[in-house]
Design a protein around this motif. Structure first.
Motif, PDB file in Angstrom:
ATOM      1  N   CYS A   5       0.863  -1.185   0.000  1.00 29.37           N
ATOM      2  CA  CYS A   5       0.000   0.000   0.000  1.00 29.37           C
ATOM      3  C   CYS A   5       0.898   1.233   0.000  1.00 29.37           C
ATOM      4  O   CYS A   5       1.687   1.435   0.928  1.00 29.37           O
ATOM      5  CB  CYS A   5      -0.921  -0.008   1.217  1.00 29.37           C
ATOM      6  SG  CYS A   5      -1.991   1.449   1.340  1.00 29.37           S
ATOM      7  N   HIS A  59      -0.091   4.364   0.149  1.00 33.80           N
ATOM      8  CA  HIS A  59      -0.728   5.547   0.729  1.00 33.80           C
ATOM      9  C   HIS A  59       0.160   6.134   1.832  1.00 33.80           C
ATOM     10  O   HIS A  59       0.886   5.411   2.522  1.00 33.80           O
ATOM     11  CB  HIS A  59      -2.105   5.176   1.291  1.00 33.80           C
ATOM     12  CG  HIS A  59      -2.986   6.362   1.520  1.00 33.80           C
ATOM     13  ND1 HIS A  59      -2.962   7.097   2.668  1.00 33.80           N
ATOM     14  CD2 HIS A  59      -3.921   6.941   0.724  1.00 33.80           C
ATOM     15  CE1 HIS A  59      -3.837   8.072   2.597  1.00 33.80           C
ATOM     16  NE2 HIS A  59      -4.447   8.001   1.417  1.00 33.80           N
ATOM     17  N   GLU A  60       0.078   7.457   1.982  1.00 35.30           N
ATOM     18  CA  GLU A  60       0.911   8.128   2.972  1.00 35.30           C
ATOM     19  C   GLU A  60       0.585   7.709   4.403  1.00 35.30           C
ATOM     20  O   GLU A  60       1.450   7.710   5.274  1.00 35.30           O
ATOM     21  CB  GLU A  60       0.779   9.640   2.829  1.00 35.30           C
ATOM     22  CG  GLU A  60       1.328  10.197   1.520  1.00 35.30           C
ATOM     23  CD  GLU A  60       2.827  10.007   1.413  1.00 35.30           C
ATOM     24  OE1 GLU A  60       3.496   9.949   2.467  1.00 35.30           O
ATOM     25  OE2 GLU A  60       3.341   9.915   0.281  1.00 35.30           O
ATOM     26  N   GLU A 114      -7.553  -0.653   0.363  1.00 38.82           N
ATOM     27  CA  GLU A 114      -7.615   0.723  -0.123  1.00 38.82           C
ATOM     28  C   GLU A 114      -9.034   1.271  -0.081  1.00 38.82           C
ATOM     29  O   GLU A 114      -9.247   2.448   0.254  1.00 38.82           O
ATOM     30  CB  GLU A 114      -7.063   0.794  -1.550  1.00 38.82           C
ATOM     31  CG  GLU A 114      -5.576   0.522  -1.635  1.00 38.82           C
ATOM     32  CD  GLU A 114      -5.066   0.486  -3.053  1.00 38.82           C
ATOM     33  OE1 GLU A 114      -3.844   0.508  -3.254  1.00 38.82           O
ATOM     34  OE2 GLU A 114      -5.919   0.434  -3.971  1.00 38.82           O
ATOM     35  N   HIS A 166      -8.717   3.915   2.854  1.00 39.46           N
ATOM     36  CA  HIS A 166      -8.264   5.155   2.212  1.00 39.46           C
ATOM     37  C   HIS A 166      -9.260   5.687   1.190  1.00 39.46           C
ATOM     38  O   HIS A 166      -8.880   6.438   0.294  1.00 39.46           O
ATOM     39  CB  HIS A 166      -6.906   4.918   1.523  1.00 39.46           C
ATOM     40  CG  HIS A 166      -5.891   4.272   2.402  1.00 39.46           C
ATOM     41  ND1 HIS A 166      -5.484   4.825   3.593  1.00 39.46           N
ATOM     42  CD2 HIS A 166      -5.216   3.091   2.279  1.00 39.46           C
ATOM     43  CE1 HIS A 166      -4.582   4.038   4.163  1.00 39.46           C
ATOM     44  NE2 HIS A 166      -4.409   2.968   3.380  1.00 39.46           N
TER      45      HIS A 166
END
Length: 459
Positions: free
Chosen positions: A273, A275-276, A298, A302
Motif C-alpha cells: 500500500c 498511501h501516505e 484501499e 483510504h
C-alpha cells in the motif's frame, strides 16, 4: 596422539582441527571433595548433580534438603530459579547447612552473602567463605603465585593475567551464555577459539567427564556469536524483522536486517500500500498477499469522503458504485473465508483450498521454525540514519553496549582479598605515608629563610 585420543573418546575419524585442547579452569569442581570418615550424612547424593556425600546442603521453608549447596547457588544465582527442585515451591530464601542429620533437622539462622539478591543464607562463616569463592576472580592454576595470594578485583584483570602468564583465555560467548560458575568455564588457546565457535567441544576435545558444548550460532547481520540456536532466535525476533506474509505461506524463519530491507522485500515480492497513512517514514510496511486484499484495504481504509457521498447519492437512485474483483464463488463467501483465515491462522487449510501439510512438504527444504535464514533483497535500500532512529531500530553500538552491561551485571567488580603478608605490607605502607605526611606538616611550621619566629624552641 591426537588421533589416538579421538578414537578412544568416541571420534574414530580423528577429524578435528584442535591443536591445543581446552582445559577446565578449575581441576576439581567445587563441592566435589568426598567426605570420608563420617556416617551421619543426611543426604547420600544430590538430587540434581548426583554428587555423592555433599559437604553442605540447601534447606528451605519446605524442609527438603536433597540438593547440594553448589546446585542451590547455581539455580538461584545463574538460572534465576527460586523454586524447590523437589516440591517446586517458591523459596524466597534458603539456608546452607552442613550435611548432617543434626544440622538438617534443627533450625538455625543464617548469615547473608555479599550478593543478597540471591536469597542465600549461610549457617556459618566457613560456608559463607566457600560460597563467595565461587564468584571471586581467582586464578586456579596450581603453579600460579596469584592462586593463593589474592583474587583480582575485576574479570578484565583476570583475563589479562591468564593471557599474559598462562597463554589461555575464556570464550566470551560462553561467559555470557553458559550458565556455570567462572571456575567451571573452559580455557582455550587463543588460536583454538575459532575452532571452538565452529565445531563446539565434545568428548574428543574435553573428555567424557564434562558435558559437551555445542557450536555457537552466528548472526550474519550483526556479526556476533551466540551461545545456542535458541539465543540466536531470541535475538532475531528482538533486533531484526521477519516477513509474516512469507511465514504464513510456509517460508519459516526468513529474517531481514532492518525496516529498509523489509520494506524493499515487500515491494519486490508482495503488494504494498503506497498511501501516505500506511508509511512509516519512507518505509512501506503495509503489504498484502495478493492484489485483491490490497484493493479491499484501499477501499475500506483510504476511500475519500467525496466518493462516499457519491455512493450514497447513487444508492438512492438505485445504482451501485464499486470495483470489479475476481473472487472465487463457492460454499462460503470471500468475506467468510477471510474472517476464518484471520481467526484460525494455524489451521490445516491455506487460502485457495490447498492443504497446509502439502504446502509445508513443498517448502520443507526451507527449514522449520527453529531455523534462521538471513535474507537479502535484489536491490540495495537507501537507509537514512535519522529514519532508523525514528523507527526505533537498534544499532550495532546499542547491541554491544547491552552485551557489555549484561557482562558487568553478571561479573561485577568485587573487593580484593589480601593475605596476611600483603595485609602487613599495606599496613606498613599506610603507616609510612602517615609519618611522611606528619613530617611535612611539622616542616610547614618552620619559619622560612630570612624570617624570625616569635615562638621559642620548636619541637
Amino acid at each position: 596422539a591426537v588421533s589416538l585420543r579421538c578414537m578412544l573418546d568416541g571420534n574414530p575419524s580423528g577429524m578435528t582441527s584442535c591443536k591445543v585442547f581446552p582445559i577446565l579452569f578449575r581441576d576439581v569442581s567445587p563441592g566435589s571433595e568426598l567426605q570420608y570418615g563420617r556416617s551421619d550424612f543426611a543426604v547420600a547424593s544430590c538430587l540434581v548433580c548426583c554428587q555423592e556425600m555433599p559437604k553442605y546442603v540447601a534447606k528451605g521453608r519446605c524442609g527438603h534438603v536433597e540438593v547440594c549447596w553448589v546446585c542451590a547457588v547455581r539455580l538461584r544465582a545463574l538460572l534465576k530459579d527460586v523454586r524447590c527442585p523437589v516440591c517446586t515451591d517458591e523459596l524466597p530464601e534458603v539456608t546452607l547447612v552442613t550435611n548432617s542429620v543434626v544440622d538438617t533437622r534443627t533450625s538455625s539462622s543464617g548469615v547473608p552473602l555479599r550478593e543478597q539478591r540471591f536469597g542465600v543464607l549461610c549457617a556459618s562463616s566457613e560456608i559463607r567463605v566457600e560460597v563467595e569463592q565461587l564468584f571471586d576472580y581467582t586464578c586456579h592454576y596450581s603453579t600460579c603465585g596469584k592462586s593463593s595470594a589474592s583474587a583480582f578485583t575485576t574479570l578484565a584483570d583476570l583475563k589479562k593475567h591468564l593471557l599474559e602468564f598462562h597463554k589461555r583465555q575464556f570464550c566470551e560467548t560462553c561467559l555470557i551464555g553458559r550458565n556455570v560458575f567462572l571456575c567451571e568455564q573452559l580455557l582455550y588457546d587463543p588460536e583454538d577459539v575459532k575452532r571452538h565457535h565452529q565445531e563446539g567441544d565434545g568428548a574428543y576435545t574435553i573428555g567424557k567427564a564434562l558435558p559437551p558444548v555445542a557450536r555457537h550460532a552466528y548472526c550474519k547481520f550483526c556479526r556476533r556469536a551466540f551461545f545456542s540456536q535458541e539465543d540466536l532466535l531470541m535475538h532475531m525476533h528482538k533486533r531484526h524483522h521477519i516477513c509474516k506474509l512469507c511465514d504464513r505461506i510456509g517460508r519459516r524463519g526468513h529474517f531481514y536486517c532492518d525496516f529498509s530491507y523489509l520494506s524493499l522485500h515487500y515491494e519486490e515480492q508482495h503488494h504494498v500500500c503506497m498511501h501516505e497513512d500506511c508509511k512509516r517514514g519512507s518505509y512501506n510496511l503495509v503489504a498484502f498477499e495478493n492484489q485483491d486484499d490490497l484493493r479491499i484495504h484501499e477501499l475500506t481504509e483510504h476511500r475519500p469522503a467525496s466518493s462516499i457521498g457519491n455512493c450514497k447519492r447513487s444508492s438512492q437512485r438505485g445504482k451501485k458504485q464499486g470495483v470489479r474483483l475476481q473472487l472465487q464463488i463457492g460454499t462460503a463467501s470471500y468475506r467468510d473465508a477471510r474472517e476464518e483465515r484471520s481467526r484460525c491462522p494455524d489451521t490445516n487449510r491455506v487460502p485457495g483450498g490447498q492443504d497446509r501439510a502439502a504446502t509445508q512438504v513443498a517448502t520443507a527444504s526451507q527449514g522449520d521454525s527453529t531455523h534462521v535464514f538471513f535474507m537479502w533483497t535484489r536491490g540495495q535500500p537507501v537507509a537514512r540514519h535519522e529514519e532508523v532512529e525514528a523507527t526505533g531500530e537498534a544499532s550495532g553500538d546499542t547491541a554491544s553496549n547491552s552485551e557489555k552491561e549484561r557482562e558487568e551485571y553478571r561479573y561485577p567488580a568485587r573487593p580484593q582479598k589480601i593475605g596476611p603478608w600483603a595485609r602487613r605490607r599495606v599496613v606498613a605502607a599506610s603507616a609510612s605515608s602517615t609519618v611522611v605526611a606528619h613530617g611535612q606538616e611539622r616542616n610547614s611550621c618552620l619559619p622560612a629563610a630570612g624570617e624570625h619566629s616569635d615562638q621559642g624552641l620548636w619541637s
